[in-house]
Write a protein that holds these residues in place. Structure first.
Motif, PDB file in Angstrom:
ATOM      1  N   GLY A  59      -8.670   5.988   3.919  1.00  0.00           N
ATOM      2  CA  GLY A  59      -8.316   4.912   3.001  1.00  0.00           C
ATOM      3  C   GLY A  59      -6.851   4.966   2.610  1.00  0.00           C
ATOM      4  N   ILE A  60      -6.347   6.166   2.412  1.00  0.00           N
ATOM      5  CA  ILE A  60      -4.943   6.332   2.044  1.00  0.00           C
ATOM      6  C   ILE A  60      -4.039   5.867   3.188  1.00  0.00           C
ATOM      7  CG2 ILE A  60      -3.170   8.065   1.567  1.00  0.00           C
ATOM      8  CD1 ILE A  60      -5.330   9.487  -0.160  1.00  0.00           C
ATOM      9  N   VAL A  61      -4.372   6.250   4.412  1.00  0.00           N
ATOM     10  CA  VAL A  61      -3.574   5.818   5.567  1.00  0.00           C
ATOM     11  C   VAL A  61      -3.654   4.294   5.707  1.00  0.00           C
ATOM     12  CG1 VAL A  61      -3.374   5.905   8.085  1.00  0.00           C
ATOM     13  CG2 VAL A  61      -3.714   8.009   6.787  1.00  0.00           C
ATOM     14  N   ASN A  62      -4.838   3.722   5.507  1.00  0.00           N
ATOM     15  CA  ASN A  62      -4.954   2.262   5.563  1.00  0.00           C
ATOM     16  C   ASN A  62      -4.102   1.606   4.479  1.00  0.00           C
ATOM     17  OD1 ASN A  62      -6.615   1.907   7.821  1.00  0.00           O
ATOM     18  ND2 ASN A  62      -8.457   2.310   6.628  1.00  0.00           N
ATOM     19  N   GLY A  63      -4.030   2.207   3.307  1.00  0.00           N
ATOM     20  CA  GLY A  63      -3.173   1.692   2.238  1.00  0.00           C
ATOM     21  C   GLY A  63      -1.703   1.774   2.604  1.00  0.00           C
ATOM     22  N   ILE A  64      -1.310   2.877   3.219  1.00  0.00           N
ATOM     23  CA  ILE A  64       0.077   3.028   3.675  1.00  0.00           C
ATOM     24  C   ILE A  64       0.398   1.968   4.723  1.00  0.00           C
ATOM     25  CG2 ILE A  64       1.638   4.529   4.994  1.00  0.00           C
ATOM     26  CD1 ILE A  64       0.192   6.929   3.593  1.00  0.00           C
ATOM     27  N   LEU A  65      -0.502   1.785   5.680  1.00  0.00           N
ATOM     28  CA  LEU A  65      -0.282   0.789   6.725  1.00  0.00           C
ATOM     29  C   LEU A  65      -0.214  -0.616   6.135  1.00  0.00           C
ATOM     30  CD1 LEU A  65      -2.636   2.182   9.513  1.00  0.00           C
ATOM     31  CD2 LEU A  65      -0.134   2.303   9.420  1.00  0.00           C
ATOM     32  N   TRP A  66      -1.059  -0.909   5.145  1.00  0.00           N
ATOM     33  CA  TRP A  66      -1.021  -2.215   4.479  1.00  0.00           C
ATOM     34  C   TRP A  66       0.347  -2.453   3.852  1.00  0.00           C
ATOM     35  CZ3 TRP A  66       0.160  -4.107  -0.253  1.00  0.00           C
ATOM     36  CH2 TRP A  66      -0.188  -5.440  -0.509  1.00  0.00           C
ATOM     37  N   ARG A  67       0.824  -1.464   3.127  1.00  0.00           N
ATOM     38  CA  ARG A  67       2.110  -1.589   2.442  1.00  0.00           C
ATOM     39  C   ARG A  67       3.253  -1.776   3.438  1.00  0.00           C
ATOM     40  NH1 ARG A  67       7.366   0.354   1.766  1.00  0.00           N
ATOM     41  NH2 ARG A  67       8.043  -0.331  -0.256  1.00  0.00           N
ATOM     42  N   LEU A  68       3.227  -1.011   4.533  1.00  0.00           N
ATOM     43  CA  LEU A  68       4.288  -1.123   5.537  1.00  0.00           C
ATOM     44  C   LEU A  68       4.241  -2.472   6.254  1.00  0.00           C
ATOM     45  CD1 LEU A  68       4.186   2.481   7.026  1.00  0.00           C
ATOM     46  CD2 LEU A  68       5.821   1.544   5.384  1.00  0.00           C
TER      47      LEU A  68
END
Length: 89
Positions: free
Chosen positions: A36-45
């Protein structure tokens, strides 16, 4: 799973490249929530939005930001990029 989130195949490759987070006296996100954290990072980027605008379904924006920063300083993203390039070659 939202558009742009990691697929099962992508996560299987990526999860072993991420560092194991130490327990911080019960605070913070457990390591098993890294997807979930990686998906959040990818969303932000992808969106270019401020960290505070990362949707809460990915976790606390502050946790996501701190994990991104810590992994950046540790060179984790370089390892991920090199590994993915080798797999795709």
């Amino acid at each position: 799973m939202s558009r742009g989130d990691l697929t099962e195949a992508e996560w299987r490759i990526l999860k072993d490249l991420l560092p194991i987070e130490r327990k911080n006296r019960g605070r913070g996100r457990p390591p098993e929530q890294n997807r979930g954290i990686v998906n959040g990072i990818l969303w932000r980027l992808r969106c270019g939005a401020p960290w505070r605008d990362v949707p809460s379904k990915y976790g606390s924006w502050n946790t996501i930001y701190r994990r991104f920063r810590r992994w950046s300083e540790a060179g984790v993203w370089e390892i991920v990029a090199v590994t993915l390039a080798e797999i795709m070659a």
